[in-house]
Design a protein around this motif. Structure first.
Motif, mmCIF file in Angstrom:
data_model
loop_
_atom_site.group_PDB
_atom_site.id
_atom_site.type_symbol
_atom_site.label_atom_id
_atom_site.label_comp_id
_atom_site.label_asym_id
_atom_site.label_seq_id
_atom_site.Cartn_x
_atom_site.Cartn_y
_atom_site.Cartn_z
ATOM 1 N N VAL A 106 12.505 -23.268 1.024
ATOM 2 C CA VAL A 106 13.039 -23.948 -0.151
ATOM 3 C C VAL A 106 13.295 -22.928 -1.268
ATOM 4 N N TYR A 107 14.500 -22.992 -1.796
ATOM 5 C CA TYR A 107 14.899 -22.162 -2.942
ATOM 6 C C TYR A 107 14.039 -22.567 -4.146
ATOM 7 N N VAL A 108 13.646 -21.605 -4.968
ATOM 8 C CA VAL A 108 12.804 -21.983 -6.122
ATOM 9 C C VAL A 108 13.486 -22.975 -7.044
ATOM 10 N N ASN A 109 14.819 -23.032 -6.995
ATOM 11 C CA ASN A 109 15.555 -24.041 -7.780
ATOM 12 C C ASN A 109 15.335 -25.396 -7.105
ATOM 13 N N SER A 110 14.135 -25.943 -7.279
ATOM 14 C CA SER A 110 13.745 -27.199 -6.636
ATOM 15 C C SER A 110 12.550 -27.757 -7.401
ATOM 16 N N THR A 111 12.266 -29.038 -7.153
ATOM 17 C CA THR A 111 11.132 -29.649 -7.858
ATOM 18 C C THR A 111 9.810 -29.205 -7.211
ATOM 19 N N ALA A 112 8.729 -29.402 -7.929
ATOM 20 C CA ALA A 112 7.400 -29.056 -7.396
ATOM 21 C C ALA A 112 7.094 -29.896 -6.150
ATOM 22 N N GLU A 113 7.525 -31.167 -6.148
ATOM 23 C CA GLU A 113 7.256 -32.060 -5.003
ATOM 24 C C GLU A 113 7.961 -31.539 -3.748
ATOM 25 N N VAL A 114 9.155 -31.005 -3.916
ATOM 26 C CA VAL A 114 9.898 -30.433 -2.791
ATOM 27 C C VAL A 114 9.232 -29.137 -2.325
ATOM 28 N N LYS A 115 8.819 -28.301 -3.263
ATOM 29 C CA LYS A 115 8.146 -27.045 -2.881
ATOM 30 C C LYS A 115 6.872 -27.336 -2.079
ATOM 31 N N ALA A 116 6.226 -28.447 -2.437
ATOM 32 C CA ALA A 116 4.970 -28.797 -1.758
ATOM 33 C C ALA A 116 5.192 -29.091 -0.268
ATOM 34 N N LEU A 117 6.434 -29.367 0.130
ATOM 35 C CA LEU A 117 6.735 -29.641 1.537
ATOM 36 C C LEU A 117 7.280 -28.415 2.263
ATOM 37 N N ALA A 118 7.399 -27.304 1.558
ATOM 38 C CA ALA A 118 7.998 -26.099 2.158
ATOM 39 C C ALA A 118 6.948 -25.241 2.847
ATOM 40 N N ASP A 119 7.392 -24.502 3.876
ATOM 41 C CA ASP A 119 6.516 -23.483 4.455
ATOM 42 C C ASP A 119 6.478 -22.278 3.536
ATOM 43 N N ILE A 120 7.614 -22.021 2.905
ATOM 44 C CA ILE A 120 7.720 -20.853 2.017
ATOM 45 C C ILE A 120 8.901 -21.093 1.071
ATOM 46 N N THR A 121 8.821 -20.522 -0.133
ATOM 47 C CA THR A 121 9.964 -20.607 -1.054
ATOM 48 C C THR A 121 10.720 -19.282 -1.010
ATOM 49 N N CYS A 122 11.864 -19.248 -1.656
ATOM 50 C CA CYS A 122 12.583 -17.980 -1.829
ATOM 51 C C CYS A 122 13.353 -18.045 -3.129
ATOM 52 N N THR A 123 13.802 -16.894 -3.597
ATOM 53 C CA THR A 123 14.733 -16.864 -4.729
ATOM 54 C C THR A 123 15.983 -16.153 -4.234
ATOM 55 N N SER A 124 16.972 -16.007 -5.099
ATOM 56 C CA SER A 124 18.196 -15.319 -4.666
ATOM 57 C C SER A 124 17.913 -13.826 -4.462
ATOM 58 N N ALA A 125 16.802 -13.329 -5.026
ATOM 59 C CA ALA A 125 16.473 -11.906 -4.894
ATOM 60 C C ALA A 125 15.839 -11.579 -3.547
ATOM 61 N N ASN A 126 15.305 -12.582 -2.861
ATOM 62 C CA ASN A 126 14.554 -12.256 -1.629
ATOM 63 C C ASN A 126 14.834 -13.204 -0.460
ATOM 64 N N ALA A 127 15.893 -14.023 -0.553
ATOM 65 C CA ALA A 127 16.129 -15.076 0.456
ATOM 66 C C ALA A 127 16.234 -14.500 1.872
ATOM 67 N N VAL A 128 16.972 -13.402 2.036
ATOM 68 C CA VAL A 128 17.163 -12.828 3.377
ATOM 69 C C VAL A 128 15.828 -12.308 3.908
ATOM 70 N N ARG A 129 15.121 -11.613 3.039
ATOM 71 C CA ARG A 129 13.825 -11.051 3.440
ATOM 72 C C ARG A 129 12.819 -12.135 3.828
ATOM 73 N N VAL A 130 12.815 -13.206 3.056
ATOM 74 C CA VAL A 130 11.895 -14.322 3.346
ATOM 75 C C VAL A 130 12.213 -14.926 4.709
ATOM 76 N N VAL A 131 13.487 -15.241 4.965
ATOM 77 C CA VAL A 131 13.853 -15.875 6.237
ATOM 78 C C VAL A 131 13.588 -14.914 7.396
ATOM 79 N N ALA A 132 13.892 -13.626 7.194
ATOM 80 C CA ALA A 132 13.665 -12.630 8.254
ATOM 81 C C ALA A 132 12.184 -12.520 8.607
ATOM 82 N N SER A 133 11.316 -12.842 7.647
ATOM 83 C CA SER A 133 9.867 -12.694 7.881
ATOM 84 C C SER A 133 9.302 -13.810 8.770
#
Ligand code: 13P
Ligand code: SF4
Length: 297
Positions: A106-133
């Motif tokens: 989940v992109y950090v541009n999201s509500t706290a309730e949505v983030k709570a359902l994510a395995d991991i968040t990302c921002t535009s600065a690290n999205a590729v790195r996060v998914v690759a991990s």
């Protein structure tokens, strides 16, 4: 007004953090100016009694989640992010039912309730790195379908499923091929944010988060056409006064422009509007954000 704000900051032991899209007069009074990731990391480290986030709600929520002992305030209660509003908890649950083996990013541009359902968040600065991990082949990615396309282009071995399919930021969706043509005529290097549509990303010379633009401009030369919210160019001009930067005047995030100096003064005086989230949501969202921070920028 500026003197009063500085005095209030000192009296309240407050730290003010502003996003790169905030009006320049707010940026000038901030202790930290940065992109979403930089603000999140600084908010986590902050030891001030009061953390004032000049930006939009998801940024203040992220600060609160990462530093729950502190009082975190958002000067304008209704400053939101229309992109974040695209993704609801139900949309994630439905997608997860259809793709049970997929990881939820989940992109950090999201509500706290949505983030709570994510395995991991990302921002535009690290999205590729996060998914690759992540070990998963299939990734449910929301709410920005353009950032999802950017990640997909960098990681063709993964299957990135945008949730919802058309989530976008109206400011970045406004960039067109006519803007590309105009920038080329000026002889400018085109630097775009990954929230821009894929056809713009394909034509751009560089793609970067707002913090990435600040860093890359330090080493860059020649004129730049900056395809993101126009205040970014105000910031770049302050940082690099000898350089030429072009903005798109219509690229304005209305929510980012809601915060005035009067709002900041009132926010410091009355310590409003405090971010309050349920402990369960905060704990689950914190784990997703901490995992992102561990992956790095
Ligand atoms: P950055 O993390 O690149 O600052 O982006 C945040 C944002 O809202 C872009 O529209
Ligand atoms: Fe949200 Fe777009 Fe504004 Fe960024 S520019 S805060 S993504 S609406």
């Amino acid at each position: 007004m500026e003197e009063e704000i500085r005095a209030l900051k000192a009296r309240k032991n407050a730290v003010v953090m502003a996003h790169n899209y905030q009006p320049l007069e707010i940026q000038r009074l901030a202790d930290v100016v940065g992109d979403s990731l930089e603000i999140a990391v600084k908010a986590k480290e902050a030891r001030a009694d009061l953390i004032v986030i000049c930006g939009v709600r998801f940024m203040a929520e992220t600060a609160k989640i990462l530093n729950p002992e502190r009082k975190v305030i958002l000067p304008v209660k209704d400053a939101g992010c229309p992109l974040a509003d695209f993704l609801t908890p139900d949309l994630i649950r439905e997608a997860k039912e259809r793709y049970p083996d997929a990881a939820v990013v989940v992109y950090v541009n999201s509500t706290a309730e949505v983030k709570a359902l994510a395995d991991i968040t990302c921002t535009s600065a690290n999205a590729v790195r996060v998914v690759a991990s992540l070990p998963n082949d299939t990734i449910l990615f929301g709410p920005d379908a353009n950032l999802a396309a950017y990640v997909q282009r960098h990681l063709p071995e993964k299957t990135i499923i945008p949730v919802p399919p058309g989530g976008h930021c109206y400011v970045h969706a406004g960039f067109t091929l006519a803007d590309i043509e105009a920038a080329r005529k000026r002889g400018a290097t085109i630097v775009c944010h990954p929230e821009c549509p894929p056809e713009i990303q394909e034509q751009a010379d560089r793609i970067a988060s707002t913090g990435g633009m600040v860093r890359e401009a330090a080493a860059g030369e020649g004129p730049w056409s900056v395809f993101t919210e126009r205040e970014m160019v105000s910031r770049l001009r302050v940082l690099y006064p000898g350089r030429v930067f072009y903005e798109k005047p219509e690229a304005v995030c209305a929510d980012m422009k809601m915060t005035s100096l009067a709002d900041l003064r009132r926010a410091l005086e009355r310590e409003e509007y405090e971010i309050v989230l349920s402990p369960g949501v905060m704990e689950r969202a914190r784990q997703a954000i901490e995992r992102m921070i561990a992956v790095g920028a």
